[in-house]
Design an enzyme around this catalytic site. Structure first.
Site, mmCIF file in Angstrom:
data_model
loop_
_atom_site.group_PDB
_atom_site.id
_atom_site.type_symbol
_atom_site.label_atom_id
_atom_site.label_comp_id
_atom_site.label_asym_id
_atom_site.label_seq_id
_atom_site.Cartn_x
_atom_site.Cartn_y
_atom_site.Cartn_z
ATOM 1 N N LYS A 191 -8.276 -2.699 1.241
ATOM 2 C CA LYS A 191 -9.507 -2.592 0.444
ATOM 3 C C LYS A 191 -10.668 -2.655 1.427
ATOM 4 O O LYS A 191 -11.063 -3.736 1.870
ATOM 5 C CB LYS A 191 -9.563 -3.765 -0.547
ATOM 6 C CG LYS A 191 -10.350 -3.517 -1.820
ATOM 7 C CD LYS A 191 -11.799 -3.167 -1.641
ATOM 8 C CE LYS A 191 -12.688 -4.355 -1.300
ATOM 9 N NZ LYS A 191 -14.101 -3.950 -1.008
ATOM 10 N N GLU A 266 -10.326 -13.945 9.325
ATOM 11 C CA GLU A 266 -11.243 -13.729 10.462
ATOM 12 C C GLU A 266 -12.648 -13.791 9.891
ATOM 13 O O GLU A 266 -13.058 -12.877 9.176
ATOM 14 C CB GLU A 266 -11.000 -12.356 11.094
ATOM 15 C CG GLU A 266 -9.612 -12.141 11.653
ATOM 16 C CD GLU A 266 -9.358 -12.919 12.929
ATOM 17 O OE1 GLU A 266 -10.297 -13.506 13.490
ATOM 18 O OE2 GLU A 266 -8.195 -12.950 13.348
ATOM 19 N N CYS A 300 -19.491 -10.374 14.315
ATOM 20 C CA CYS A 300 -19.093 -11.767 14.094
ATOM 21 C C CYS A 300 -19.288 -12.599 15.359
ATOM 22 O O CYS A 300 -19.592 -13.787 15.286
ATOM 23 C CB CYS A 300 -17.647 -11.819 13.633
ATOM 24 S SG CYS A 300 -16.560 -10.823 14.660
ATOM 25 N N GLU A 397 -25.137 -18.056 9.822
ATOM 26 C CA GLU A 397 -24.953 -16.717 10.380
ATOM 27 C C GLU A 397 -25.980 -15.765 9.767
ATOM 28 O O GLU A 397 -25.982 -15.549 8.559
ATOM 29 C CB GLU A 397 -23.531 -16.236 10.076
ATOM 30 C CG GLU A 397 -23.166 -14.990 10.826
ATOM 31 C CD GLU A 397 -21.745 -14.537 10.521
ATOM 32 O OE1 GLU A 397 -21.325 -14.663 9.359
ATOM 33 O OE2 GLU A 397 -21.070 -14.071 11.450
HETATM 34 P P1 NAD Z 1 -17.904 -10.112 2.827
HETATM 35 O O1 NAD Z 1 -17.152 -11.381 2.848
HETATM 36 O O2 NAD Z 1 -19.065 -9.992 1.919
HETATM 37 O O3 NAD Z 1 -16.938 -8.911 2.459
HETATM 38 C C1 NAD Z 1 -15.761 -8.643 3.179
HETATM 39 C C2 NAD Z 1 -14.789 -7.902 2.295
HETATM 40 O O4 NAD Z 1 -14.410 -8.755 1.225
HETATM 41 C C3 NAD Z 1 -15.363 -6.642 1.644
HETATM 42 O O5 NAD Z 1 -14.363 -5.649 1.596
HETATM 43 C C4 NAD Z 1 -15.699 -7.113 0.249
HETATM 44 O O6 NAD Z 1 -15.693 -6.079 -0.708
HETATM 45 C C5 NAD Z 1 -14.572 -8.083 -0.012
HETATM 46 N N1 NAD Z 1 -14.841 -9.085 -1.062
HETATM 47 C C6 NAD Z 1 -16.039 -9.547 -1.493
HETATM 48 N N2 NAD Z 1 -15.854 -10.457 -2.487
HETATM 49 C C7 NAD Z 1 -14.517 -10.571 -2.667
HETATM 50 C C8 NAD Z 1 -13.689 -11.355 -3.516
HETATM 51 N N3 NAD Z 1 -14.218 -12.204 -4.398
HETATM 52 N N4 NAD Z 1 -12.353 -11.243 -3.416
HETATM 53 C C9 NAD Z 1 -11.809 -10.415 -2.511
HETATM 54 N N5 NAD Z 1 -12.525 -9.621 -1.691
HETATM 55 C C10 NAD Z 1 -13.869 -9.697 -1.760
HETATM 56 O O7 NAD Z 1 -18.324 -9.815 4.344
HETATM 57 P P2 NAD Z 1 -19.168 -8.593 4.896
HETATM 58 O O8 NAD Z 1 -20.590 -8.814 4.502
HETATM 59 O O9 NAD Z 1 -18.509 -7.301 4.560
HETATM 60 O O10 NAD Z 1 -18.980 -8.792 6.466
HETATM 61 C C11 NAD Z 1 -19.732 -9.687 7.195
HETATM 62 C C12 NAD Z 1 -18.961 -10.937 7.491
HETATM 63 O O11 NAD Z 1 -17.723 -10.621 8.115
HETATM 64 C C13 NAD Z 1 -19.674 -11.837 8.464
HETATM 65 O O12 NAD Z 1 -19.564 -13.178 8.068
HETATM 66 C C14 NAD Z 1 -18.938 -11.601 9.756
HETATM 67 O O13 NAD Z 1 -19.057 -12.623 10.699
HETATM 68 C C15 NAD Z 1 -17.542 -11.419 9.283
HETATM 69 N N6 NAD Z 1 -16.730 -10.718 10.286
HETATM 70 C C16 NAD Z 1 -15.792 -11.428 11.003
HETATM 71 C C17 NAD Z 1 -15.050 -10.800 11.987
HETATM 72 C C18 NAD Z 1 -14.027 -11.560 12.808
HETATM 73 O O14 NAD Z 1 -13.231 -10.927 13.485
HETATM 74 N N7 NAD Z 1 -14.017 -12.883 12.791
HETATM 75 C C19 NAD Z 1 -15.244 -9.445 12.246
HETATM 76 C C20 NAD Z 1 -16.192 -8.761 11.514
HETATM 77 C C21 NAD Z 1 -16.920 -9.405 10.518
#
Ligand code: NAD
Length: 493
Positions: A191, A266, A300, A397
């Site tokens: 997804k 992650e 991240c 963040e």
């Molecule tokens: P997010 O948590 O808003 O969304 C991530 C994914 O989760 C998306 O596909 C979203 O549609 C889905 N999602 C949202 N609500 C959900 C739910 N209730 N149940 C299941 N899935 C759901 O994050 P984002 O804004 O897309 O990305 C930014 C974040 O990701 C930052 O915190 C960043 O640090 C982190 N990130 C971490 C890494 C790592 O390797 N540690 C890498 C990239 C990004």
């Protein structure tokens, strides 16, 4: 600032449907959502908004392939060949994928061209190499019930993996999840983020072209709270591999607990840079600036807390201010552009809100500090001083091009400040003193420590966080292990 509409305008053409059980389909509800080019604010594509029913279909297909389907009989060497074929196709389409990523995320074209897409290809090839090397062990023991025994282990695929990805590096993170899973013999329902699903859909086209059986890799596009949540709670999923925010990660872990699903998380970061007095300052300033402004800080591992020895503080602050003011920001497709747009208006408002909050808390703007006028979600590269590590801008963040520069007096204080955060994804140390470098590396609680560098990520190196930055590891041999279960077989002789 002129933002070109071509060639990005036509890039979304042809995208709408999701990929389930080897077929391109609309969502069962018929609903769609828009994917917007953040540099131009124009709609790139309207994409099927997957429902719980669509997730059901995808999980059923992945389950059928895993539970005795064609895929369950495909041996490692053949999985390796299929993954290598996929890597070849990624290589063939690398320029197109880079443009697609740039248009959906807003990052300058050179970034996906030099980093995201080559890393994705390398990741698929790396795990292709593992597919026929998944071995067990023999373990001698004293025996059981007075009889000798012979013990051996088998590493079996963990099952059907639900993979949920963010928007900031959508191709690379999709590759990080897909490649080890398929190498291990798992099946996948992915997804992608609703902000940037297009490269994952193209990846699905390449998986199909490479010849993977239908249902082995499925992409359900849709909103997180609908399709993502349905995937996380689905009883047919054995493991959730999630990359995203800690808030959603926590919810996923709670939901996954019900079915005892395996979980890899992650999550976010608040990476510290520690600049010691003997550091090569030009290299440190350059490295810190890259760590702050790459992908407009939407990484991240972005090095957003810059701790500088007091004797070098003014020099580094000035250098970072000059670096920020010198960044050429604009059209991601202009070869001169060094920094593009933030991914969405929501993200732009979030970053602007944090900077406002920082100023209210007493921070001072050294460079940038506000959005750019005109079309597109552009925020200027920003350096803040007069920040203390307990302020919200130093603890939360921001996920934007905003760095807080703070002085320290000795190494003890630097390590204490670096660790004074709920995050623990990565850290950088800048020094010529190898003893200090290794000693700090040992004491910083983070999954990765870079010495005299930042962001040197490689598929061979395990990636993941301490504390709120995550649970488990992706990439490297540990990333492969995370897609397997270890079974013990004991022969009582
Ligand atoms: P997010 O948590 O808003 O969304 C991530 C994914 O989760 C998306 O596909 C979203 O549609 C889905 N999602 C949202 N609500 C959900 C739910 N209730 N149940 C299941 N899935 C759901 O994050 P984002 O804004 O897309 O990305 C930014 C974040 O990701 C930052 O915190 C960043 O640090 C982190 N990130 C971490 C890494 C790592 O390797 N540690 C890498 C990239 C990004």
């Amino acid at each position: 600032m002129a933002v070109a509409t071509a060639p990005s305008a036509s890039l979304g053409a042809g995208f709408r449907q999701m990929y389930v059980n080897g077929k391109w389909t609309d969502s069962s509800s018929g609903e769609t959502f828009d994917v917007v080019n953040p540099a131009t604010e124009s709609v790139l594509a309207s994409i099927s908004a997957g429902s719980a029913q669509d997730v059901d279909r995808a999980v059923a297909a992945a389950r059928a392939q895993f539970d005795g389907g064609e895929w369950s009989k495909v041996p490692g060497p053949q999985r390796s060949r299929l993954l290598n074929r996929l890597a070849d196709l990624l290589e063939r389409d690398k320029e197109y994928l880079a443009k697609l990523e740039s248009a959906t995320v807003g990052k300058p074209l050179f970034e996906p061209t030099m980093l995201d897409i080559p890393n994705s290809i390398d990741t698929v090839r790396y795990f292709a190499g593992w597919a026929d090397k998944i071995e067990g062990r023999t373990i001698p023991t004293a025996g059981a019930f007075g009889r000798p025994v012979f013990n051996y282990t088998i590493r079996e695929p963990v099952g059907v993996i639900g993979a949920i990805t963010p928007w900031n590096a959508p191709t690379m993170i999709a590759a990080w999840k897909l490649a080890p899973a398929l190498a291990a013999g798992c099946t996948v329902v992915m997804k992608p983020s609703e902000e940037a699903p297009l490269t994952t859909l193209h990846l699905a086209k390449l998986v199909e072209e490479a010849g993977f059986p239908a249902g082995v890799f499925n992409v359900v596009t849709g909103l997180g709270e609908v399709a993502g949540a349905a995937l996380a709670r689905h009883p047919g999923i054995d493991k959730i591999s999630f990359t995203g925010s800690p808030e959603v990660g926590r919810e996923i872990q709670k939901v996954a607990a019900d079915g005892f699903k395996r979980v890899t998380l992650e999550l976010g970061g608040k990476t510290p840079h520690i600049v010691l007095p003997d550091a090569a300052l030009d290299a440190a300033v350059g490295g810190v600036a890259i760590g702050l402004f790459a992908n407009s800080g939407q990484i991240c591992a972005a090095g957003t807390r810059v701790f500088v020895h007091r004797s070098r503080y003014e020099q580094v602050l000035e250098g970072l201010g000059a670096a920020a003011n010198g960044v050429k920001q604009g059209d991601p497709f202009d070869p001169q552009t060094q920094m593009g747009a933030l991914v969405s208006r929501k993200q732009l408002d979030r970053v602007a809100g944090y900077v406002r909050l920082g100023l209210e808390e007493g921070a001072k703007v050294v460079a940038g500090g506000d959005r750019r006028s005109g079309k597109g979600y552009f925020f200027k590269p920003t350096i803040l001083s007069n920040v203390s590590n307990d302020m919200r801008i130093a603890q939360e963040e921001i996920f934007g091009p905003v760095g807080a520069v703070m002085p320290f007096d000795d190494v003890e204080e630097a390590v204490r400040l670096a660790n004074a955060t709920r995050y623990g994804l990565s850290a950088s140390v800048w020094t010529r003193d190898i003893n200090a470098a290794h000693s700090i590396a040992a004491r910083v609680r983070a999954g990765t420590v870079w010495i005299n560098g930042w962001g040197a990520i490689d598929p061979r190196l395990p990636w993941g966080g301490f504390k709120t930055s995550g649970i488990g590891r992706e990439l490297g041999a540990r990333g492969l292990d995370a897609c397997t279960e270890e079974k013990v077989v004991t022969v009582v002789m």
